[in-house]
Design an enzyme around this catalytic site. Structure first.
Site, short mmCIF file in Angstrom:
data_model
loop_
_atom_site.label_atom_id
_atom_site.label_comp_id
_atom_site.label_asym_id
_atom_site.label_seq_id
_atom_site.Cartn_x
_atom_site.Cartn_y
_atom_site.Cartn_z
N ALA A 29 0.84 -1.20 0.00
CA ALA A 29 0.00 0.00 0.00
C ALA A 29 0.87 1.24 0.00
O ALA A 29 2.06 1.18 0.29
CB ALA A 29 -0.90 0.00 1.24
N ASN A 30 0.26 2.37 -0.31
CA ASN A 30 0.90 3.67 -0.12
C ASN A 30 0.50 4.19 1.26
O ASN A 30 -0.56 3.82 1.77
CB ASN A 30 0.39 4.68 -1.15
#
Ligand code: C5P
Length: 219
Positions: A29-30
């Site tokens: 994920a970011n």
């Protein structure tokens, strides 16, 4: 719904990160708290807009009064966005993962002593670019965000042209700015008229200023 300058306007806001599964327990994920997207949805709603808020798994509270659509991956986010169109304006504040694991495992990958797993990646769809470049039914106003750590203005200006959106809200997310995950933001609004620097302010103030600009633009 509140009455205001955006009454009768349907506005899409994407927000939060996307999670791209590696296996049932792991993902990539970011970093994204969803704070700026949520603040924006709140500001637009308070000005009367009918807001559809498409969010990945973010920590931030969901905006009250908006229609909330929860997604997990970039592919799901694109699909949800396409269902929401047409809209009067589309604001892409999500921190979408650029890549997904090409083949996520259906079962948990077991740890084996001395053996490291390797992952193959596939490129995710660029939702902002896809919507910006629609030949039919493109929203009259498409706004992207650009979180940069270097050459903020140059990179964001190039990004606006590359993706084909109308405005880019650029911000400097170097760790020392405290913007990532914090309550304040320093943004530059980039349009075909150039770069407009805004002073550092709270994320909800940024949201209100942006909502006012959107209302002005939609007329
Ligand atoms: O290219 P970059 O990720 O820096 O672009 C950021 C902008 O593009 C944000 O508005 C983000 O929401 C949008 N974006 C998107 N889909 C992607 C990647 C980014 O909508 N796959």
């Amino acid at each position: 719904l509140a009455e205001g300058p955006l009454t009768g306007r349907r506005i899409l806001v994407t927000s939060g990160p996307t999670h791209e599964p590696i296996d049932p327990v792991r993902y990539i994920a970011n970093r994204s708290s969803g704070a700026q997207g949520t603040a924006l949805a709140r500001a637009l709603t308070s000005m009367g807009a009918d807001v559809v808020f498409v969010t990945g798994p973010a920590d931030a509270d969901r905006p009250v009064g908006a229609h909330v659509v929860e997604v997990e991956t970039a592919a799901e986010m694109l699909e949800a966005v396409q269902v929401v169109l047409p809209v009067d304006a589309a604001i892409f504040a999500a921190a979408v993962a650029d890549w997904r694991v090409a083949t996520a495992s259906d079962s948990k990958i077991k740890k084996q002593a001395g053996a490291l797993p390797s992952l193959d990646f596939a490129e995710n769809p660029d939702i902002l670019a896809t919507v910006s470049q629609m030949t039919e039914g493109r929203p009259p106003l498409v706004v992207g965000f650009a979180a940069e750590t270097d050459d903020v203005i140059a990179n964001a200006t190039a990004k606006r042209l590359r993706k084909g959106c109308d405005w880019i809200v650029a911000n400097d997310v170097r760790p020392e700015t405290g913007i990532m995950g914090g309550s304040e933001n320093t943004v530059t609004l980039i349009s075909d008229e150039g770069a407009e620097h805004w002073p550092r302010m709270g994320k909800s103030e940024v949201a209100h200023h942006l909502a006012e600009r959107i209302a002005k633009q939609l007329g």
